[in-house]
Design an enzyme around this catalytic site. Structure first.
Site, PDB file in Angstrom:
ATOM      1  N   MET A  30       0.853  -1.194   0.000  1.00 59.10           N
ATOM      2  CA  MET A  30       0.000   0.000   0.000  1.00 59.10           C
ATOM      3  C   MET A  30       0.889   1.244   0.000  1.00 59.10           C
ATOM      4  SD  MET A  30      -3.439  -0.938   2.032  1.00 59.10           S
ATOM      5  CE  MET A  30      -2.876  -0.614   3.677  1.00 59.10           C
ATOM      6  N   GLY A  31       2.136   1.094  -0.418  1.00 64.36           N
ATOM      7  CA  GLY A  31       3.049   2.236  -0.474  1.00 64.36           C
ATOM      8  C   GLY A  31       3.617   2.563   0.887  1.00 64.36           C
ATOM      9  N   LEU A  33       6.717   2.935   1.491  1.00 62.16           N
ATOM     10  CA  LEU A  33       7.675   1.824   1.542  1.00 62.16           C
ATOM     11  C   LEU A  33       8.713   2.032   2.642  1.00 62.16           C
ATOM     12  CD1 LEU A  33       8.287   1.213  -2.293  1.00 62.16           C
ATOM     13  CD2 LEU A  33       6.561   0.187  -0.784  1.00 62.16           C
ATOM     14  N   GLY A  36      10.876  -3.033   5.667  1.00 58.23           N
ATOM     15  CA  GLY A  36      10.136  -4.301   5.579  1.00 58.23           C
ATOM     16  C   GLY A  36       9.820  -4.619   4.121  1.00 58.23           C
ATOM     17  N   HIS A  37       9.302  -3.606   3.396  1.00 61.36           N
ATOM     18  CA  HIS A  37       9.001  -3.815   1.973  1.00 61.36           C
ATOM     19  C   HIS A  37      10.290  -4.082   1.199  1.00 61.36           C
ATOM     20  CE1 HIS A  37       5.595  -0.974   3.147  1.00 61.36           C
ATOM     21  NE2 HIS A  37       4.964  -2.070   2.764  1.00 61.36           N
ATOM     22  N   LYS A 150       4.956  -9.985   9.769  1.00 61.92           N
ATOM     23  CA  LYS A 150       4.269  -9.114  10.736  1.00 61.92           C
ATOM     24  C   LYS A 150       2.751  -9.272  10.595  1.00 61.92           C
ATOM     25  CE  LYS A 150       3.697  -4.611  10.343  1.00 61.92           C
ATOM     26  NZ  LYS A 150       2.218  -4.446  10.518  1.00 61.92           N
ATOM     27  N   ARG A 188       2.579   2.506   9.669  1.00 64.78           N
ATOM     28  CA  ARG A 188       1.805   3.255  10.662  1.00 64.78           C
ATOM     29  C   ARG A 188       2.672   3.752  11.817  1.00 64.78           C
ATOM     30  NH1 ARG A 188      -2.567  -0.597   8.955  1.00 64.78           N
ATOM     31  NH2 ARG A 188      -4.230   0.737   8.156  1.00 64.78           N
TER      32      ARG A 188
END
Ligand code: PAF
Length: 286
Positions: A30-31, A33, A36-37, A150, A188
């Site tokens: 979902m962007g 970034l 983790g991504h 996660k 988040r």
């Protein structure tokens, strides 16, 4: 790196690669970034000839009054990161492209997997995830798709979906990437105030406590859950949503802590909801 915005373009490009015998790795996001991504992109890069990343803040997986409107969006920054990681194709569709007028399909995966843990407080969240992941896997048709541990419940749901619908794609789960103090990387985390950020590592500390308790021989789920709750309660800013101990293969409750034991936590720190988990393999009879 090429960026495309339509289903037709992504499909055409990937099909061309497939025709030339290239393997395709896909990282849906979902962007916003973060590392983790990046670890998912790097895993795809290592295993596949071509890497596709999607960026789509999926309205269907936010429940009313969640942060859909405020969710961080910065396509320029994300494009720079993806290009630096040698992503071949970035797919960044609009909401209308993915859900054109008249779109009216729901995807409901196993109640056993969805009606527990995060599904209890986020009704319809996982059907929103399932419908977009199904669409993306059909469009991109990758050999492998990458997800982070996660969101462990999400990984089980996506595996079930891919299996049941013959999506012809291996679902790869990569370890959670953490900050130096243990906080799981998440888009988040940026919502946390300084004070909340200082409190946040308690979540991972509580999970490490669970791991330690299992390693010294605790086999009673209720005592484990109580110990984790107690550790979390020691931080006054934390509001606990759940602490759960489950069979990590099935998400069923355990009477005795053996096998692949999942300890999962969801908390609120102010306005921010954080989730994390740990899996410990406990040999039966130990
Ligand atoms: O994990 C996420 O970021 C999202 O749930 C996903 C898999 C990209 C679907 O929107």
């Amino acid at each position: 790196m090429k960026t495309v915005n339509t289903a037709k373009e992504v499909r055409t490009r990937v099909e061309r690669w497939r025709c030339h015998g290239r393997t395709i790795g896909f990282v849906p996001t979902m962007g916003a970034l973060h590392e983790g991504h990046i670890s998912l992109i790097q895993a795809a890069r290592r295993a596949c000839d071509r890497v596709v990343v999607s960026i789509f803040v999926n309205p269907k997986q936010f429940i009313p009054n969640e942060d859909f409107g405020n969710y961080p969006r910065d396509i320029k920054r994300d494009s720079r990161i993806a290009a630096a990681e040698k992503v071949d194709l970035l797919f960044a569709p609009s909401v209308d492209e993915m859900y054109p007028e008249g779109f009216d399909t729901r995807v409901r995966v196993s109640d056993r997997l969805t009606e527990t843990l995060c599904g209890l407080s986020r009704p319809n969240h996982f059907s929103g995830v399932a419908v977009i992941v199904a669409k993306l896997l059909i469009l991109v048709h990758p050999h492998k798709a990458y997800f982070g541990q996660k969101d462990f419940q999400q990984t089980l749901i996506v595996q079930q979906l891919a299996r049941d619908l013959n999506l012809d794609c291996e679902i790869e789960v990569q370890p959670t990437v953490r900050e130096a103090d243990g906080l799981a990387k998440s888009s988040r985390n940026g919502y946390l105030s300084e004070e909340e950020r200082r409190a946040a590592p308690i979540v991972y500390q509580a999970l490490k406590l669970a791991e330690g308790i299992l390693q010294v021989g605790e086999r009673n789920p209720r005592d484990m859950i109580e110990a984790v709750n107690k550790r979390l309660r020691s931080e006054s800013l934390i509001e606990i949503e759940y602490v759960a101990v489950k069979n990590a293969n099935t998400l069923e409750d355990l009477n005795v802590l053996t096998g692949r034991v999942l300890t999962a936590v969801a908390v609120r720190l102010g306005r921010t909801r954080l989730i994390d988990n740990i899996i410990v393999e406990v040999p039966s009879g130990s």
